[in-house]
Structure formats: structure tokens, C-alpha cells
Design a protein around this motif. Structure first.
Motif, mmCIF file in Angstrom:
data_model
loop_
_atom_site.group_PDB
_atom_site.id
_atom_site.type_symbol
_atom_site.label_atom_id
_atom_site.label_comp_id
_atom_site.label_asym_id
_atom_site.label_seq_id
_atom_site.Cartn_x
_atom_site.Cartn_y
_atom_site.Cartn_z
ATOM 1 N N SER A 1 2.581 1.699 -3.341
ATOM 2 C CA SER A 1 1.652 2.107 -4.401
ATOM 3 C C SER A 1 1.386 3.609 -4.370
ATOM 4 O O SER A 1 1.153 4.231 -5.415
ATOM 5 C CB SER A 1 0.324 1.349 -4.256
ATOM 6 O OG SER A 1 0.515 -0.036 -4.432
ATOM 7 N N TYR A 2 1.418 4.194 -3.173
ATOM 8 C CA TYR A 2 1.215 5.638 -3.056
ATOM 9 C C TYR A 2 2.490 6.436 -3.334
ATOM 10 O O TYR A 2 2.423 7.616 -3.696
ATOM 11 C CB TYR A 2 0.724 5.979 -1.652
ATOM 12 C CG TYR A 2 -0.764 5.846 -1.469
ATOM 13 C CD1 TYR A 2 -1.641 6.687 -2.151
ATOM 14 C CD2 TYR A 2 -1.302 4.885 -0.612
ATOM 15 C CE1 TYR A 2 -3.008 6.567 -1.989
ATOM 16 C CE2 TYR A 2 -2.671 4.767 -0.444
ATOM 17 C CZ TYR A 2 -3.523 5.602 -1.132
ATOM 18 O OH TYR A 2 -4.877 5.486 -0.974
ATOM 19 N N TYR B 1 -5.764 -2.052 7.618
ATOM 20 C CA TYR B 1 -5.513 -2.078 6.178
ATOM 21 C C TYR B 1 -6.392 -1.058 5.451
ATOM 22 O O TYR B 1 -5.934 -0.324 4.580
ATOM 23 C CB TYR B 1 -5.799 -3.470 5.607
ATOM 24 C CG TYR B 1 -4.761 -4.505 5.924
ATOM 25 C CD1 TYR B 1 -3.418 -4.284 5.641
ATOM 26 C CD2 TYR B 1 -5.122 -5.734 6.488
ATOM 27 C CE1 TYR B 1 -2.457 -5.253 5.927
ATOM 28 C CE2 TYR B 1 -4.177 -6.703 6.771
ATOM 29 C CZ TYR B 1 -2.841 -6.454 6.489
ATOM 30 O OH TYR B 1 -1.899 -7.413 6.764
ATOM 31 N N THR B 2 -7.663 -1.020 5.826
ATOM 32 C CA THR B 2 -8.598 -0.114 5.165
ATOM 33 C C THR B 2 -8.224 1.339 5.408
ATOM 34 O O THR B 2 -8.238 2.169 4.485
ATOM 35 C CB THR B 2 -10.029 -0.376 5.674
ATOM 36 O OG1 THR B 2 -10.370 -1.751 5.456
ATOM 37 C CG2 THR B 2 -11.026 0.512 4.942
ATOM 38 N N TYR C 1 -10.369 -3.055 -5.253
ATOM 39 C CA TYR C 1 -9.949 -3.518 -3.926
ATOM 40 C C TYR C 1 -11.138 -3.580 -2.969
ATOM 41 O O TYR C 1 -11.289 -4.535 -2.207
ATOM 42 C CB TYR C 1 -8.882 -2.588 -3.349
ATOM 43 C CG TYR C 1 -7.538 -2.675 -4.029
ATOM 44 C CD1 TYR C 1 -6.869 -3.885 -4.142
ATOM 45 C CD2 TYR C 1 -6.921 -1.531 -4.537
ATOM 46 C CE1 TYR C 1 -5.622 -3.963 -4.759
ATOM 47 C CE2 TYR C 1 -5.676 -1.598 -5.149
ATOM 48 C CZ TYR C 1 -5.031 -2.814 -5.254
ATOM 49 O OH TYR C 1 -3.806 -2.886 -5.853
ATOM 50 N N ILE D 1 0.840 -1.203 0.000
ATOM 51 C CA ILE D 1 0.000 0.000 0.000
ATOM 52 C C ILE D 1 0.872 1.249 0.000
ATOM 53 O O ILE D 1 0.649 2.187 -0.775
ATOM 54 C CB ILE D 1 -0.948 -0.001 1.216
ATOM 55 C CG1 ILE D 1 -1.932 -1.172 1.130
ATOM 56 C CG2 ILE D 1 -1.719 1.324 1.300
ATOM 57 C CD1 ILE D 1 -2.775 -1.363 2.378
ATOM 58 N N GLY E 1 -9.205 1.504 -6.697
ATOM 59 C CA GLY E 1 -9.699 1.441 -5.331
ATOM 60 C C GLY E 1 -11.028 0.706 -5.238
ATOM 61 O O GLY E 1 -11.278 -0.020 -4.270
ATOM 62 N N ALA F 1 -5.162 2.388 3.451
ATOM 63 C CA ALA F 1 -5.468 2.573 2.034
ATOM 64 C C ALA F 1 -6.248 3.858 1.780
ATOM 65 O O ALA F 1 -6.116 4.472 0.720
ATOM 66 C CB ALA F 1 -6.256 1.376 1.511
#
Length: 240
Positions: A112-113, A159-160, A189, A109, A186, A163
Motif C-alpha cells: 500500500s505504501y 502491525y501498528t 484502520y 501494508i 488510516g 503502518a
């Protein structure tokens, strides 16, 4: 432990209590391995492609970081599901690999950002989020070491949140190109989490979750390639 077969026979076992880990059937084990193993080589090749497209050292660094996060996710997932399938006496090894699989999600995560936070001109909170996202990954890792598999709902919330929070900074981009693809990724996911929590209710639920992860990762890869690395995309590097 004896798991009675459901009406789906070899395709799904009965659901287990929330404090127990679902035991996939042989077919589900195979699907869990295959649905992420198939993306290991493409993720490495795709990351290498970004590296060769890099125009400066920051693009190169971001390509490496993103590439390690992307390929690491699929690799650790595949290794864990393979060990889980063939574990026999490797219960301790399975536990350790499972922890690595969970930890890899946090760093995926963050990775990815990273390209968006470092290669785009963002709002005033961008500078803080560049390092905060890695702090969140480290906190998540510590949580795994201390409470692995003990409070699954809290782990899911972590996790949520990880993200979602950096996405608020991404929304401050002056250049909105790529925002649609980020939203679509998004959504993949988010929809996939329905299957992530459906083992024992839907046959091959975890493998379906893997496919949603692959679609989300693929969509986000396309956005990074198209809007941050393609020549003439017009990206603006953030100042340091």
C-alpha cells in the motif's frame, strides 16, 4: 472445548482468555468469510485498472505490487476464515493458512505504501523507506514463523508500527494531494482495531473489523487512482 452461549445466542460466544483463540458462532463465521470474499473480485479489477492506466514501467510495477498486496489480503483472509469455519479435521491446515493470513497483512501494508514511495517526490528518507518497508514485512513474517499466536500484543504492536513509521516519510511529500484521503483511510484502520480486539464483547466484532479494513483499503485505493494514476494528476516520479 465447550463454549457457553452469551445472551446474544447464535450471534456471539463468550470471550476467551488472551492466550486462547476466540471461537466464532456459525453466523459469525459466515460474516467473517463474506465481508472479505466480496472484495476479492473488485480488488483484482481495480488493480487491473491501475495497470491499464500506467504510463511507464515504474507505474506498471507499482500497479502489480499494489494489486498483489490488495487482492492477496482479501483472498488469504477469506481462505483462512473458510477453513476455520469448515475445519473439522483440518487443524494443521488451519494453522498454516492462519499464518499466511497474518503474513499477508505485513505485505499488504508494504504494498500500500509502495506507489507513494516510488511515484511521488518525497523527502531525504524516502529512498531508505522504499526498501525498509519490505524489510519490516520480512521481519514480521519471520516473527510469525517463530512466535505465531504466542505474544499477540507484540504482534499487534508490530502491525501498528509498520503502518505508522512509513507515514512519517509520506508526510514529506512536496505535493500534498492525497494526504487527506490517506489520513481518512488510516483513521478507518485505527477505528477498526477497536473491533479487532472485541471478539466476545461485541457480536460480529471481527466482521465489523473486516468492514473497516475494506473502507480503509477503498479510501487508499481511491487516493492512489486519483492522485498517482489519473491522467493530468500531476504526479512527479522520484529520481533513481
Amino acid at each position: 472445548m465447550d463454549f457457553k452461549k452469551t445472551k446474544y445466542g447464535r450471534f456471539m460466544n463468550n470471550r476467551v482468555p488472551s492466550d486462547k483463540r476466540y471461537q466464532p458462532t456459525e453466523y459469525e463465521h459466515a460474516a467473517n468469510c463474506a465481508t472479505h470474499a466480496v472484495w476479492i473480485i473488485p480488488s483484482i479489477l481495480g488493480s487491473s485498472f491501475l495497470y491499464f492506466l500506467s504510463d511507464d514501467h515504474w507505474e506498471t510495477i507499482m500497479a502489480w505490487i499494489y494489486g498483489f498486496g490488495l487482492s492477496g489480503l482479501f483472498t488469504t483472509s477469506t481462505v483462512f476464515h473458510t477453513v476455520s469455519w469448515k475445519k473439522s479435521h483440518l487443524r494443521t491446515v488451519e494453522q498454516r493458512v492462519h499464518m499466511c493470513d497474518r503474513i499477508a497483512i505485513y505485505f499488504f501494508i508494504a504494498a500500500s505504501y509502495a506507489p507513494w514511495l516510488n511515484l511521488r517526490e518525497l523527502g531525504p528518507w524516502a529512498w531508505h523507506m522504499r526498501w525498509m518497508v519490505w524489510i519490516m514485512a520480512c521481519v514480521g513474517t519471520l516473527y510469525i514463523f517463530l512466535f505465531h499466536e504466542r505474544y499477540k500484543i507484540i504482534e499487534f504492536i508490530f502491525y501498528t508500527a509498520m503502518a505508522a513509521v512509513p507515514a512519517l516519510v509520506i508526510l514529506s511529500m512536496h505535493d500534498r494531494d492525497g494526504l487527506f484521503e490517506l489520513a481518512i483511510g488510516g483513521a478507518f484502520y485505527s477505528l477498526g482495531t477497536v473491533f479487532f480486539k472485541s471478539d466476545g464483547l461485541i457480536p460480529f466484532a471481527h466482521a465489523i473489523w473486516h468492514l473497516f479494513v475494506a473502507m480503509g483499503a477503498g479510501t487508499h485505493y481511491y487516493a492512489i487512482w486519483r492522485y498517482l494514476y489519473t491522467p493530468g494528476s500531476g504526479q512527479v516520479k522520484t529520481s533513481r
